[in-house]
Design a protein around this motif. Structure first.
Motif, PDB file in Angstrom:
ATOM      1  N   LEU A  47       8.685  -6.662   0.848  1.00  0.00           N
ATOM      2  CA  LEU A  47       9.178  -5.442   1.492  1.00  0.00           C
ATOM      3  C   LEU A  47       8.174  -4.302   1.346  1.00  0.00           C
ATOM      4  O   LEU A  47       7.934  -3.561   2.303  1.00  0.00           O
ATOM      5  N   LEU A  48       7.592  -4.166   0.169  1.00  0.00           N
ATOM      6  CA  LEU A  48       6.623  -3.098  -0.060  1.00  0.00           C
ATOM      7  C   LEU A  48       5.377  -3.261   0.813  1.00  0.00           C
ATOM      8  O   LEU A  48       4.750  -2.283   1.198  1.00  0.00           O
ATOM      9  N   ARG A  49       5.028  -4.507   1.118  1.00  0.00           N
ATOM     10  CA  ARG A  49       3.861  -4.761   1.981  1.00  0.00           C
ATOM     11  C   ARG A  49       4.225  -4.749   3.455  1.00  0.00           C
ATOM     12  O   ARG A  49       3.357  -4.914   4.310  1.00  0.00           O
ATOM     13  N   GLU A  99       3.326  -2.701 -10.049  1.00  0.00           N
ATOM     14  CA  GLU A  99       1.875  -2.592 -10.165  1.00  0.00           C
ATOM     15  C   GLU A  99       1.395  -2.408 -11.599  1.00  0.00           C
ATOM     16  O   GLU A  99       0.203  -2.321 -11.842  1.00  0.00           O
ATOM     17  N   LYS A 100       2.305  -2.358 -12.553  1.00  0.00           N
ATOM     18  CA  LYS A 100       1.905  -2.201 -13.954  1.00  0.00           C
ATOM     19  C   LYS A 100       1.060  -3.377 -14.402  1.00  0.00           C
ATOM     20  O   LYS A 100       1.295  -4.507 -13.961  1.00  0.00           O
ATOM     21  N   PRO A 101       0.076  -3.151 -15.278  1.00  0.00           N
ATOM     22  CA  PRO A 101      -0.750  -4.251 -15.775  1.00  0.00           C
ATOM     23  C   PRO A 101       0.116  -5.356 -16.384  1.00  0.00           C
ATOM     24  O   PRO A 101       1.130  -5.101 -17.016  1.00  0.00           O
ATOM     25  N   GLY A 102      -0.291  -6.591 -16.126  1.00  0.00           N
ATOM     26  CA  GLY A 102       0.440  -7.728 -16.662  1.00  0.00           C
ATOM     27  C   GLY A 102       1.551  -8.202 -15.757  1.00  0.00           C
ATOM     28  O   GLY A 102       2.287  -9.118 -16.090  1.00  0.00           O
ATOM     29  N   ARG A 103       1.690  -7.605 -14.578  1.00  0.00           N
ATOM     30  CA  ARG A 103       2.766  -7.990 -13.656  1.00  0.00           C
ATOM     31  C   ARG A 103       2.251  -8.952 -12.579  1.00  0.00           C
ATOM     32  O   ARG A 103       2.895  -9.140 -11.561  1.00  0.00           O
ATOM     33  N   GLY A 104       1.088  -9.534 -12.753  1.00  0.00           N
ATOM     34  CA  GLY A 104       0.580 -10.481 -11.759  1.00  0.00           C
ATOM     35  C   GLY A 104      -0.157  -9.767 -10.663  1.00  0.00           C
ATOM     36  O   GLY A 104      -0.805  -8.760 -10.884  1.00  0.00           O
ATOM     37  N   GLN A 105      -0.051 -10.286  -9.447  1.00  0.00           N
ATOM     38  CA  GLN A 105      -0.804  -9.745  -8.320  1.00  0.00           C
ATOM     39  C   GLN A 105      -0.391  -8.336  -7.997  1.00  0.00           C
ATOM     40  O   GLN A 105       0.752  -7.939  -8.188  1.00  0.00           O
ATOM     41  N   GLN A 106      -1.339  -7.568  -7.505  1.00  0.00           N
ATOM     42  CA  GLN A 106      -1.054  -6.199  -7.077  1.00  0.00           C
ATOM     43  C   GLN A 106      -0.471  -6.234  -5.681  1.00  0.00           C
ATOM     44  O   GLN A 106      -0.697  -7.153  -4.912  1.00  0.00           O
ATOM     45  N   ILE A 107       0.270  -5.201  -5.342  1.00  0.00           N
ATOM     46  CA  ILE A 107       0.910  -5.130  -4.026  1.00  0.00           C
ATOM     47  C   ILE A 107      -0.142  -4.808  -2.982  1.00  0.00           C
ATOM     48  O   ILE A 107      -1.007  -4.056  -3.150  1.00  0.00           O
TER      49      ILE A 107
END
Length: 107
Positions: A47-49, A99-107
């Motif tokens: 949704l964000l993308r 988008e916090k570090p450690g959350r996997g891929q960035q949006i």
């Protein structure tokens, strides 16, 4: 009726639901818990993308709204129309959380 029972016909009413758009001490933690227990991360990222959702994405978004309600929040996602969307005031907070570090891929 105990606090874990849901009245027949739907969710219990909870006056004074909070918005994720309003900052408060536990907001980020609560959002992290909701994303984790509902498994809605994939659908939220899509949704964000601005990508279309698959049928498999809608269930976790529904679960996230249900969990948010039980934690005293307004829904994270608008699911009543033809095209699901992020609820007003939630996009920036959700984007920040995912988008916090450690959350996997960035949006």
């Amino acid at each position: 009726m105990s606090t874990t029972e849901i009245p027949q016909g739907g969710l219990p009413s909870m006056p004074g639901l909070r918005s994720f758009g309003t900052g408060h001490v536990l907001r980020d933690f609560d959002l992290k818990v909701i994303v984790q227990i509902s498994g809605c991360e994939r659908g939220a990222r899509r949704l964000l993308r601005g990508e279309p959702l698959s049928a498999a994405d809608v269930g976790p978004l529904t679960m996230a709204n249900h969990a948010a309600h039980h934690m005293g929040y307004l829904p994270l996602f608008e699911l009543g129309g033809k095209v699901p969307s992020i609820a007003p005031g939630v996009e920036a907070v959700l984007r920040e959380q995912l988008e916090k570090p450690g959350r996997g891929q960035q949006i």
